[in-house]
Design an enzyme around this catalytic site. Structure first.
Site, mmCIF file in Angstrom:
data_model
loop_
_atom_site.group_PDB
_atom_site.id
_atom_site.type_symbol
_atom_site.label_atom_id
_atom_site.label_comp_id
_atom_site.label_asym_id
_atom_site.label_seq_id
_atom_site.Cartn_x
_atom_site.Cartn_y
_atom_site.Cartn_z
ATOM 1 N N ASP A 96 17.456 -15.663 19.148
ATOM 2 C CA ASP A 96 16.353 -16.055 18.264
ATOM 3 C C ASP A 96 16.260 -17.551 17.992
ATOM 4 O OD1 ASP A 96 18.530 -16.563 16.682
ATOM 5 O OD2 ASP A 96 18.170 -14.939 15.269
ATOM 6 N N GLU A 132 20.049 -9.667 23.573
ATOM 7 C CA GLU A 132 20.016 -9.457 22.120
ATOM 8 C C GLU A 132 18.568 -9.360 21.624
ATOM 9 O OE1 GLU A 132 21.123 -12.022 18.590
ATOM 10 O OE2 GLU A 132 23.119 -11.312 19.082
ATOM 11 N N GLU A 162 13.938 -17.958 12.895
ATOM 12 C CA GLU A 162 14.488 -17.067 13.913
ATOM 13 C C GLU A 162 13.691 -15.782 14.091
ATOM 14 O OE1 GLU A 162 16.299 -18.590 11.568
ATOM 15 O OE2 GLU A 162 17.683 -19.877 12.691
ATOM 16 N N HIS A 166 24.977 -21.804 6.823
ATOM 17 C CA HIS A 166 24.238 -22.851 7.527
ATOM 18 C C HIS A 166 22.728 -22.611 7.633
ATOM 19 C CE1 HIS A 166 24.460 -19.870 10.755
ATOM 20 N NE2 HIS A 166 23.399 -20.459 11.244
ATOM 21 N N ARG A 210 18.752 -22.267 7.603
ATOM 22 C CA ARG A 210 17.710 -23.147 7.067
ATOM 23 C C ARG A 210 17.157 -22.639 5.742
ATOM 24 N NH1 ARG A 210 15.061 -26.974 11.015
ATOM 25 N NH2 ARG A 210 16.606 -26.948 12.669
ATOM 26 N N HIS A 249 29.086 -26.551 8.913
ATOM 27 C CA HIS A 249 28.117 -26.887 9.961
ATOM 28 C C HIS A 249 27.762 -28.376 9.863
ATOM 29 C CE1 HIS A 249 24.406 -26.818 12.256
ATOM 30 N NE2 HIS A 249 24.571 -25.539 12.548
HETATM 31 C C1 UD1 Z 1 20.464 -23.454 15.035
HETATM 32 C C2 UD1 Z 1 19.468 -22.304 15.230
HETATM 33 C C3 UD1 Z 1 19.883 -21.129 14.358
HETATM 34 C C4 UD1 Z 1 21.342 -20.744 14.577
HETATM 35 C C5 UD1 Z 1 22.212 -21.983 14.388
HETATM 36 C C6 UD1 Z 1 23.642 -21.625 14.717
HETATM 37 C C7 UD1 Z 1 17.079 -22.828 15.563
HETATM 38 C C8 UD1 Z 1 15.825 -23.238 14.931
HETATM 39 N N1 UD1 Z 1 18.153 -22.733 14.760
HETATM 40 O O1 UD1 Z 1 20.328 -23.882 13.694
HETATM 41 O O2 UD1 Z 1 19.077 -20.016 14.696
HETATM 42 O O3 UD1 Z 1 21.703 -19.774 13.626
HETATM 43 O O4 UD1 Z 1 21.762 -23.007 15.291
HETATM 44 O O5 UD1 Z 1 24.516 -22.619 14.329
HETATM 45 O O6 UD1 Z 1 17.117 -22.616 16.752
HETATM 46 N N2 UD1 Z 1 24.313 -30.785 14.706
HETATM 47 C C9 UD1 Z 1 25.262 -31.644 15.185
HETATM 48 N N3 UD1 Z 1 26.088 -31.224 16.194
HETATM 49 C C10 UD1 Z 1 25.998 -29.987 16.743
HETATM 50 C C11 UD1 Z 1 25.041 -29.113 16.238
HETATM 51 C C12 UD1 Z 1 24.202 -29.517 15.229
HETATM 52 O O7 UD1 Z 1 25.386 -32.762 14.725
HETATM 53 O O8 UD1 Z 1 26.780 -29.664 17.657
HETATM 54 C C13 UD1 Z 1 23.424 -31.230 13.605
HETATM 55 C C14 UD1 Z 1 22.334 -32.211 14.100
HETATM 56 O O9 UD1 Z 1 22.090 -33.150 13.112
HETATM 57 C C15 UD1 Z 1 21.120 -31.268 14.237
HETATM 58 C C16 UD1 Z 1 21.371 -30.341 13.055
HETATM 59 O O10 UD1 Z 1 22.768 -30.105 13.045
HETATM 60 O O11 UD1 Z 1 19.903 -31.959 14.159
HETATM 61 C C17 UD1 Z 1 20.629 -29.026 13.095
HETATM 62 O O12 UD1 Z 1 20.762 -28.391 14.354
HETATM 63 P P1 UD1 Z 1 19.638 -27.294 14.784
HETATM 64 O O13 UD1 Z 1 20.015 -26.711 16.100
HETATM 65 O O14 UD1 Z 1 18.285 -27.886 14.676
HETATM 66 O O15 UD1 Z 1 19.696 -26.243 13.643
HETATM 67 P P2 UD1 Z 1 20.847 -25.266 13.168
HETATM 68 O O16 UD1 Z 1 20.745 -25.188 11.692
HETATM 69 O O17 UD1 Z 1 22.123 -25.641 13.809
HETATM 70 N N1 UDP Z 2 31.797 -19.985 15.032
HETATM 71 C C1 UDP Z 2 32.725 -20.871 15.550
HETATM 72 N N2 UDP Z 2 33.228 -21.859 14.749
HETATM 73 C C2 UDP Z 2 32.835 -22.005 13.453
HETATM 74 C C3 UDP Z 2 31.875 -21.104 12.935
HETATM 75 C C4 UDP Z 2 31.369 -20.114 13.755
HETATM 76 O O1 UDP Z 2 33.099 -20.766 16.711
HETATM 77 O O2 UDP Z 2 33.322 -22.919 12.783
HETATM 78 C C5 UDP Z 2 31.259 -18.933 15.916
HETATM 79 C C6 UDP Z 2 31.285 -17.532 15.355
HETATM 80 O O3 UDP Z 2 32.501 -16.890 15.642
HETATM 81 C C7 UDP Z 2 30.117 -16.881 16.080
HETATM 82 C C8 UDP Z 2 29.151 -18.006 16.240
HETATM 83 O O4 UDP Z 2 29.898 -19.203 16.126
HETATM 84 O O5 UDP Z 2 30.493 -16.414 17.357
HETATM 85 C C9 UDP Z 2 28.105 -17.915 15.164
HETATM 86 O O6 UDP Z 2 27.445 -19.111 15.059
HETATM 87 P P1 UDP Z 2 26.605 -19.522 13.811
HETATM 88 O O7 UDP Z 2 27.154 -18.897 12.587
HETATM 89 O O8 UDP Z 2 26.512 -21.006 13.868
HETATM 90 O O9 UDP Z 2 25.168 -18.951 14.161
HETATM 91 P P2 UDP Z 2 24.414 -17.559 13.935
HETATM 92 O O10 UDP Z 2 25.261 -16.457 14.482
HETATM 93 O O11 UDP Z 2 24.135 -17.428 12.483
HETATM 94 O O12 UDP Z 2 23.135 -17.735 14.693
#
Ligand code: UD1
Ligand code: UDP
Length: 382
Positions: free
Chosen positions: A106, A128, A142, A218, A220, A251
């Site tokens: 998603d 999924e 999502e 984490h 939104r 996060h």
């Molecule tokens: C994204 C997904 C969400 C998922 C989540 C898992 C979308 C819209 N959101 O949300 O569905 O649950 O990932 O974690 O697709 N950042 C870093 N380093 C990283 C990753 C993220 O610095 O390795 C920071 C950056 O500033 C980035 C921000 O996190 O801009 C947000 O990342 P983004 O992928 O937009 O949203 P998530 O909240 O991570």
């Molecule tokens: N996860 C990880 N390290 C962390 C937190 C989560 O490896 O510090 C793993 C977790 O075991 C799962 C996946 O990341 O497999 C879930 O990711 P996240 O919670 O970011 O996203 P969501 O599942 O809500 O989309």
């Protein structure tokens, strides 16, 4: 007319595309199976919607992408992610010429890639598929990403029969395969007896002493007041229970990281950690007392480790684990969070009630089922 034999048929070219940590955790087991199967030519493209958190997972599975779109920017917006992916994936699809593009779940990566594949009339397989809350703003974005990806897909790999029924309700009637969730396949790579943690803070803690609560948040829709309420609740809980310790890998999104560090940093028995490697996270889940989370993935993983999972959201697209009693949705209000956690910490019967039923998301064979479904679709005569 003679039928094509296995030896004669060209391999099926599958391009798996993903970009965030959870997609990588759930797609890498499938990529490994595709790589090892003689009928497939497996290619991987990462959008790198996440950077460090994605690379951590790739490293664990030893998956080396053929293409890396490297789109992440700090504080990225949804339209920024979407447009950068649409632009950058187009030449990759033209060059790699896949018979099938696989996307997962998603995220905005999944939706944008499915749309780009549709523009080139390349069939999409949705791993999924079929999870729904029917509330387009929760989880946001999502829920809509998943609906739109489902609409664009040709093959639908639904973890459960309920997910299949959701698709049927939307008039998606064909090529739905019930597979279980590939996250359970990942445990073969990540979970070890006598595991040594890589995170230095975890190395120093005696996880057999006291009760550890593994916490993540984490989403939104939780940014702002809900996240503040969650933090206030955690502060009250550590004050009330002097034997609990909170382990919170935070996060890196600044909208999460900054307020969490401001509210929970430098508090006794609250450990704010960098994002954990997947192996650390899974093995920590095996050792903790309880899980407090708004993560989708943790809701699916927790039941395998026989840990109660309390969900910091108002609803979930994963009701199977709730119905099985393994997971409870407790909302994002401070008082309710404190009460629900208190009940699990103080009532043995309540704690045990979470552990009775098996994980409803499968048995670790989802990748194999997905591969068999692709073979049945592409090579029905072989
Ligand atoms: C994204 C997904 C969400 C998922 C989540 C898992 C979308 C819209 N959101 O949300 O569905 O649950 O990932 O974690 O697709 N950042 C870093 N380093 C990283 C990753 C993220 O610095 O390795 C920071 C950056 O500033 C980035 C921000 O996190 O801009 C947000 O990342 P983004 O992928 O937009 O949203 P998530 O909240 O991570
Ligand atoms: N996860 C990880 N390290 C962390 C937190 C989560 O490896 O510090 C793993 C977790 O075991 C799962 C996946 O990341 O497999 C879930 O990711 P996240 O919670 O970011 O996203 P969501 O599942 O809500 O989309």
């Amino acid at each position: 007319m003679s039928l094509t034999t296995v030896e004669e048929a060209p391999k099926i070219r599958v391009l798996s595309v993903f970009g965030t940590r959870p997609e990588a955790a759930k797609m890498c087991p499938l990529v490994l199976e595709l790589q090892n199967h003689p009928r497939f030519e497996s290619m991987v493209c990462v959008t790198a919607q996440h950077r460090e958190m994605l690379d951590q997972v790739l490293h664990i599975f030893g998956v080396v992408p053929d293409y890396d779109l490297d789109i992440m920017k700090p504080n990225q917006t949804l339209s920024g992610i979407t447009t950068r992916i649409l632009e950058k994936i187009e030449p990759v699809l033209r060059e790699s010429k896949p018979d099938l593009v696989l996307v997962h779940g998603d995220t905005t990566t999944s939706f944008a890639v499915a749309l780009a594949a549709f523009y080139q009339q390349i069939p999409v397989g949705h791993v999924e598929a079929g999870l729904r809350t029917y509330n387009m703003y929760s989880p946001f974005p999502e829920e809509m990403n998943r609906v739109l990806t489902g609409r664009l897909a040709t093959l639908h790999f639904a973890p459960t029969s309920l997910n299949r029924a959701n698709l049927v309700r939307e008039n998606i009637l064909e090529k739905i395969f019930i597979t279980g969730n590939t996250v359970l396949d990942a445990f073969k790579t990540t979970v070890r007896e006598n595991y040594s943690f890589k995170n230095t803070i975890l190395q120093k803690l005696d996880l057999n002493k006291g009760r550890y609560i593994l916490m993540t948040a984490h989403r939104r829709e939780n940014i702002g007041p809900p996240l503040e309420a969650i933090c206030h609740a955690v502060l009250r809980l550590v004050k009330e229970f002097d034997d609990i310790k909170i382990l919170y890998p935070v996060h890196p999104n600044p909208a999460i990281h900054d307020p969490v560090h401001k509210m929970l940093g430098h508090q006794a028995r609250i450990y704010l950690l960098d994002p954990l490697e997947l192996t650390d996270l899974h093995n920590l889940m095996a050792k903790c007392h309880l899980v407090l989370t708004d993560s989708g993935g943790l809701q699916e993983e927790g039941p395998s480790f026989k840990k109660p999972v309390l969900v910091l959201r108002t609803e979930t697209e994963r009701p199977e684990a709730v119905e099985a009693g393994c997971v409870k949705v407790i909302g994002v209000k401070e008082d309710a969070i404190v009460e629900e956690v208190r009940a699990v910490l103080t009532q043995e019967e309540t704690y045990q009630s979470f552990l009775k039923n098996p994980n409803p998301y499968g048995d670790g064979s989802a990748s194999r089922k997905i591969i068999n479904a692709i073979l049945g679709w592409k090579e029905p005569l072989i």
